[in-house]
Design an enzyme around this catalytic site. Structure first.
Site, PDB file in Angstrom:
ATOM      1  N   GLU A 147      -5.506   7.062   6.252  1.00 53.15           N
ATOM      2  CA  GLU A 147      -6.409   6.119   5.595  1.00 53.15           C
ATOM      3  C   GLU A 147      -6.760   4.965   6.540  1.00 53.15           C
ATOM      4  O   GLU A 147      -7.910   4.540   6.633  1.00 53.15           O
ATOM      5  CB  GLU A 147      -5.740   5.585   4.330  1.00 53.15           C
ATOM      6  CG  GLU A 147      -6.682   4.951   3.357  1.00 53.15           C
ATOM      7  CD  GLU A 147      -5.998   4.609   2.041  1.00 53.15           C
ATOM      8  OE1 GLU A 147      -6.346   3.554   1.489  1.00 53.15           O
ATOM      9  OE2 GLU A 147      -5.134   5.385   1.575  1.00 53.15           O
TER      10      GLU A 147
ATOM     11  N   GLU B 117       2.188   1.822  -3.420  1.00 48.58           N
ATOM     12  CA  GLU B 117       1.156   2.455  -4.259  1.00 48.58           C
ATOM     13  C   GLU B 117       1.177   3.975  -4.069  1.00 48.58           C
ATOM     14  O   GLU B 117       1.177   4.734  -5.037  1.00 48.58           O
ATOM     15  CB  GLU B 117      -0.217   1.901  -3.900  1.00 48.58           C
ATOM     16  CG  GLU B 117      -1.377   2.645  -4.521  1.00 48.58           C
ATOM     17  CD  GLU B 117      -2.585   2.732  -3.600  1.00 48.58           C
ATOM     18  OE1 GLU B 117      -3.110   3.857  -3.399  1.00 48.58           O
ATOM     19  OE2 GLU B 117      -3.021   1.671  -3.100  1.00 48.58           O
ATOM     20  N   HIS B 118       1.225   4.425  -2.821  1.00 51.71           N
ATOM     21  CA  HIS B 118       1.247   5.865  -2.543  1.00 51.71           C
ATOM     22  C   HIS B 118       2.513   6.532  -3.090  1.00 51.71           C
ATOM     23  O   HIS B 118       2.453   7.604  -3.680  1.00 51.71           O
ATOM     24  CB  HIS B 118       1.162   6.111  -1.028  1.00 51.71           C
ATOM     25  CG  HIS B 118      -0.225   6.097  -0.503  1.00 51.71           C
ATOM     26  ND1 HIS B 118      -0.877   7.240  -0.097  1.00 51.71           N
ATOM     27  CD2 HIS B 118      -1.104   5.085  -0.321  1.00 51.71           C
ATOM     28  CE1 HIS B 118      -2.091   6.928   0.321  1.00 51.71           C
ATOM     29  NE2 HIS B 118      -2.258   5.624   0.203  1.00 51.71           N
TER      30      HIS B 118
ATOM     31  N   HIS C 201       0.830  -1.201   0.000  1.00 50.83           N
ATOM     32  CA  HIS C 201       0.000   0.000   0.000  1.00 50.83           C
ATOM     33  C   HIS C 201       0.868   1.257   0.000  1.00 50.83           C
ATOM     34  O   HIS C 201       0.592   2.224  -0.719  1.00 50.83           O
ATOM     35  CB  HIS C 201      -0.932  -0.032   1.216  1.00 50.83           C
ATOM     36  CG  HIS C 201      -1.889   1.097   1.275  1.00 50.83           C
ATOM     37  ND1 HIS C 201      -2.260   1.701   2.457  1.00 50.83           N
ATOM     38  CD2 HIS C 201      -2.576   1.752   0.311  1.00 50.83           C
ATOM     39  CE1 HIS C 201      -3.123   2.668   2.208  1.00 50.83           C
ATOM     40  NE2 HIS C 201      -3.323   2.722   0.908  1.00 50.83           N
TER      41      HIS C 201
END
Length: 197
Positions: free
Chosen positions: A137, A59-60, A56
């Protein structure tokens, strides 16, 4: 080229590039934007055991500039300046990236987008901001009953199975604990990208 049933304007085509990348091309001249998506066959079930949330975080960080198009805001600014937007999602076994933009700007948008996968910078100056974004998030997910039930099912599963992994990550799993264990998260991020992308 395959026409959709009863439609003379929309067409679909499946192609395989020289590098074995599969593509589905869809043409619909009645739309007001063009778009593209890329799905990478890696998700949080491939996170290293000692770095929950690394997929994750990757991805960022991919959005934070490339060698050809440096600058953490350059991609999003280009899309915004041309009526577009972008997003991504890290699942258990896939990570999906996508964007839309007005038709005349598809080719330069694709050029910027494609560089994520071959020459990301993983800019050290963007790490703190993106750790905050991942942490935020996760904080939002904690308030969502569906996400809590999902995490509970993972927690109750066999801890040796990759399904049990905590996929979102947070500051604790991506900064505090790795520092305590002498792990350089950016170096691990580079290895992760090299292995899976």
């Amino acid at each position: 080229m395959i026409k959709s049933p009863g439609d003379t304007e929309r067409s679909y085509r499946h192609i395989i590039l020289r590098n074995d990348l599969e593509c589905v091309l869809v043409s619909d001249p009645t739309t007001d934007k063009s778009s593209a998506a890329m799905q990478v066959s890696v998700g949080h079930m491939s996170d290293p055991k000692d770095l929950p949330g690394l997929a994750h975080f990757c991805e960022h960080m991919l959005f934070q500039g490339t060698k050809t198009y440096p600058g953490p805001a350059s991609y999003k600014k280009f899309l915004s300046d041309h009526g577009g937007s972008s997003n991504a999602s890290t699942g258990m076994v896939y990570t999906t990236y996508f964007f839309d933009v007005t038709h005349p700007h598809l080719e330069p948008a694709l050029s910027r987008f494609s560089k994520f996968f071959i020459e990301p910078l993983f800019d050290v100056n963007s790490v703190d901001r993106e750790l905050n974004a991942v942490n935020s998030e996760n904080g939002k997910n904690v308030l969502n009953d569906r996400r809590r039930l999902f995490q509970l099912s993972k927690h109750l599963s066999d801890p040796q199975h990759s399904y049990s992994k905590f996929g979102t990550g947070n500051r604790s799993t991506l900064e505090t604990i790795p520092k305590e264990n002498g792990i350089n998260v950016r170096n691990e991020l580079l290895k992760f990208h090299q292995q899976y992308y």
